[in-house]
Each structure stands twice: as C-alpha cells, then as structure tokens.
Design an enzyme around this catalytic site. Structure first.
Site, PDB file in Angstrom:
ATOM      1  N   ASP A 293     -55.582  -7.017  36.748  1.00  0.00           N
ATOM      2  CA  ASP A 293     -56.868  -6.319  36.784  1.00  0.00           C
ATOM      3  C   ASP A 293     -56.888  -5.101  35.862  1.00  0.00           C
ATOM      4  O   ASP A 293     -55.857  -4.676  35.354  1.00  0.00           O
ATOM      5  CB  ASP A 293     -57.120  -5.800  38.203  1.00  0.00           C
ATOM      6  CG  ASP A 293     -57.561  -6.896  39.135  1.00  0.00           C
ATOM      7  OD1 ASP A 293     -58.065  -7.910  38.660  1.00  0.00           O
ATOM      8  OD2 ASP A 293     -57.386  -6.708  40.360  1.00  0.00           O
TER       9      ASP A 293
ATOM     10  N   LYS B 226     -62.631  -6.180  34.601  1.00  0.00           N
ATOM     11  CA  LYS B 226     -63.876  -5.855  33.887  1.00  0.00           C
ATOM     12  C   LYS B 226     -63.563  -5.512  32.438  1.00  0.00           C
ATOM     13  O   LYS B 226     -62.598  -4.849  32.147  1.00  0.00           O
ATOM     14  CB  LYS B 226     -64.548  -4.642  34.543  1.00  0.00           C
ATOM     15  CG  LYS B 226     -65.271  -5.008  35.791  1.00  0.00           C
ATOM     16  CD  LYS B 226     -65.980  -3.803  36.360  1.00  0.00           C
ATOM     17  CE  LYS B 226     -66.414  -4.120  37.773  1.00  0.00           C
ATOM     18  NZ  LYS B 226     -66.775  -2.985  38.544  1.00  0.00           N
TER      19      LYS B 226
ATOM     20  N   MET C  22     -64.239   4.107  45.057  1.00  0.00           N
ATOM     21  CA  MET C  22     -65.413   3.598  44.332  1.00  0.00           C
ATOM     22  C   MET C  22     -66.665   4.418  44.650  1.00  0.00           C
ATOM     23  O   MET C  22     -67.775   3.885  44.673  1.00  0.00           O
ATOM     24  CB  MET C  22     -65.657   2.107  44.671  1.00  0.00           C
ATOM     25  CG  MET C  22     -64.504   1.215  44.279  1.00  0.00           C
ATOM     26  SD  MET C  22     -64.684  -0.485  44.831  1.00  0.00           S
ATOM     27  CE  MET C  22     -64.182  -0.368  46.530  1.00  0.00           C
TER      28      MET C  22
HETATM   29  N1  SAH Z   1     -56.471  -1.818  45.643  1.00  0.00           N
HETATM   30  C1  SAH Z   1     -56.697  -0.505  45.079  1.00  0.00           C
HETATM   31  C2  SAH Z   1     -58.141  -0.068  45.182  1.00  0.00           C
HETATM   32  C3  SAH Z   1     -59.111  -0.944  44.410  1.00  0.00           C
HETATM   33  S1  SAH Z   1     -60.758  -0.342  44.470  1.00  0.00           S
HETATM   34  C4  SAH Z   1     -55.765   0.503  45.776  1.00  0.00           C
HETATM   35  O1  SAH Z   1     -55.169   0.192  46.816  1.00  0.00           O
HETATM   36  O2  SAH Z   1     -55.612   1.617  45.243  1.00  0.00           O
HETATM   37  C5  SAH Z   1     -60.817   0.633  43.016  1.00  0.00           C
HETATM   38  C6  SAH Z   1     -60.918   2.111  43.357  1.00  0.00           C
HETATM   39  O3  SAH Z   1     -59.638   2.645  43.667  1.00  0.00           O
HETATM   40  C7  SAH Z   1     -61.422   3.007  42.233  1.00  0.00           C
HETATM   41  O4  SAH Z   1     -62.825   2.995  42.162  1.00  0.00           O
HETATM   42  C8  SAH Z   1     -60.907   4.357  42.664  1.00  0.00           C
HETATM   43  O5  SAH Z   1     -61.710   4.916  43.677  1.00  0.00           O
HETATM   44  C9  SAH Z   1     -59.576   3.987  43.274  1.00  0.00           C
HETATM   45  N2  SAH Z   1     -58.434   4.143  42.345  1.00  0.00           N
HETATM   46  C10 SAH Z   1     -57.565   3.198  41.974  1.00  0.00           C
HETATM   47  N3  SAH Z   1     -56.590   3.711  41.186  1.00  0.00           N
HETATM   48  C11 SAH Z   1     -56.862   5.022  41.057  1.00  0.00           C
HETATM   49  C12 SAH Z   1     -56.230   6.109  40.381  1.00  0.00           C
HETATM   50  N4  SAH Z   1     -55.123   5.952  39.667  1.00  0.00           N
HETATM   51  N5  SAH Z   1     -56.796   7.342  40.485  1.00  0.00           N
HETATM   52  C13 SAH Z   1     -57.906   7.525  41.199  1.00  0.00           C
HETATM   53  N6  SAH Z   1     -58.548   6.547  41.847  1.00  0.00           N
HETATM   54  C14 SAH Z   1     -58.033   5.315  41.797  1.00  0.00           C
END
Ligand code: SAH
Length: 244
Positions: free
Chosen positions: A34, A56, A165
């Site tokens: 992803d 995306k 998100m």
């Molecule tokens: N499975 C992922 C989340 C996926 S949804 C997890 O467990 O982290 C995607 C959202 O995760 C983004 O919109 C943001 O809110 C958050 N996110 C993921 N990686 C991030 C990062 N390095 N810094 C800040 N927000 C992050």
C-alpha cells in the site's frame, strides 16, 4: 497452493518492523503493498520478488478491494509465499479482515503478522502517552473518514480519542465533539508522518479547531485529550534546551 501473509509494516520507521515481518519479507515471492509502506521496507525483499503496488496513485483510487482479493488468490495459486503488506497493523482500518475472510473461504492458508499501529505509535513518538495514571485510563481509536457516519457522542466520555483519517474533517470532528460535551479548551495534537524524518506535531484545542483550523498534512493522526499536554510540554522543553 501457497500461503498468504497479512503483514503489518509498522508506522513508517523501518526499525519498527517486527522481526517476524522482516523474516517473511525476506522470504516472500510476491509482495502486494500500500501507499503507506516505506521504500526501505520493500528493499528487504529478495531481488526476484514480485512487488506490486495496489495503493492510491496521484490521488486516484486504490485498486478496488475485490480486485486485490482476486489478485491475492491468483498469486497464492502460483507462488509459495505471498505477502500482503500494509502500513501499521493489518487489522486497524487496513481491510485486512476482508482479505482474511475472502481467502479462508477459498481454502487458502493465511497467517497474520501484527504490526505497530500508527494509532499508538504516532502519539507515542510525540511523547503523548495514550493512557497516563490519573489523567487517562481509556483510549479509543476511531475513523474520521468523511464517508463514515460516526456518532461522536459515543466518544464523549473516553479519556483519549485517537482519530485516523481525520485531517479532512478535522473542523467538523471538533464541532461534533464539543456538541457532545467535550471542553472546547481540550488540547488536540496532529502528528504528521509519524516515525519518519518528516514527523511534525501541531498543537491546538477543540475550540481553535472549530474556529480557525490549522493546516495539517497527511498522513496524520489526530489525538484529543488531556494527555496531549504531556507531549506538548516535553517537546517545548526539548526545543528550549536545544537552543541553549
Ligand atoms: N493500518 C494502519 C492505518 C491505516 S488507515 C495503522 O495501523 O496504522 C490510514 C491512516 O493511518 C492515515 O490516514 C493516518 O491517519 C494514519 N497513519 C498511518 N501512518 C501514519 C504515520 N506514519 N503518521 C501519521 N499518521 C499515520
């Protein structure tokens, strides 16, 4: 028939990958990954590993989930070790559960490798403890995606609210939380690109967010609750010390 590994790639810093994820990535024949997965993590794979991006691209939508499911099944039939690599943990807003069920229904062996989720790692790496004795004894993780219908009053009594998100809807979320009874003075942090060299924190309050929301870049985690003050204080002190 091969095996599919649903692997959590962690929040960004390759050192936050688990040893198990590292080993499986080294052995993988195919990796479907992803947008939130860092380049360095992909480089762990062997040279002849097939790497396929399914996230995306240029603001366009990712591959539809149904197509990703079908691809996983086709690869599982053709290769031994198929890795579905996701940012954070595969089951935290990662649609990993849908992939698990789809593959299981078709007799494919699946293993889940949990990952360090940004829901905890983003606040943590900004010195914000999601729980803290005497300050916060509960936390909730919720999506702030504009297309999800969240009843924000359900979160009125949770000590720390972690919103994924939520950047786009930040103003609306603040309004809904205040409407639900949260104090407009309550501190809020956005942690952008957590655990990467570009990590940045933005501190504000629910009231300020309602009136004059600050600019925030994605990806970012939004944190609401008194624990935010701890991170802000530590970061300000670190910053002040750095200037001595
Ligand atoms: N499975 C992922 C989340 C996926 S949804 C997890 O467990 O982290 C995607 C959202 O995760 C983004 O919109 C943001 O809110 C958050 N996110 C993921 N990686 C991030 C990062 N390095 N810094 C800040 N927000 C992050």
């Amino acid at each position: 028939m091969g095996k599919v590994y649903l692997v959590g790639g962690g929040p960004g810093d390759p050192e936050l990958l688990t040893l198990k994820a590292y080993r499986i990535l080294r052995e993988a024949d195919v990796v479907l990954y992803d947008a939130l997965v860092g380049r360095e993590i992909l480089e762990i794979t062997k040279p002849n590993c097939v790497r396929i991006y399914v996230g995306k691209r240029d603001g366009k939508h990712s591959l539809p989930q149904e197509e990703i499911n079908e691809l996983l099944l086709r690869f599982a039939k053709a290769y031994d070790k198929v890795v579905r690599l996701k940012g954070g943990d595969p089951f935290v807003f990662g649609r990993g559960g849908e992939e698990l069920l789809y593959l299981k229904e078709r007799g494919v062996e699946v293993e889940v490798v949990p990952g360090v989720t940004s829901a905890v790692a983003a606040p943590s790496s900004s010195f914000i403890p999601v729980t803290h004795r005497g300050v916060a004894s509960s936390f909730a993780v919720v999506t702030g995606h504009p297309n999800r219908d969240i009843n924000w009053s359900d979160f009125a009594k949770v000590d720390t609210i972690v919103i994924l998100m939520g950047v786009k809807s930040r103003q609306k979320i603040a309004e809904a939380l205040v409407e639900a009874g949260r104090d407009p003075e309550e501190p809020v942090a956005f942690v952008e690109k957590a655990t990467t060299p570009d990590q940045r924190e933005i501190f504000t309050t629910l009231g300020e967010l309602m009136e004059n929301p600050p600019e925030v870049n994605t990806p970012a985690v939004m944190v609401v609750g008194k624990v935010v003050d701890i991170g802000q204080k530590v970061l300000e002190e670190t910053c002040a010390l750095g200037k001595l």
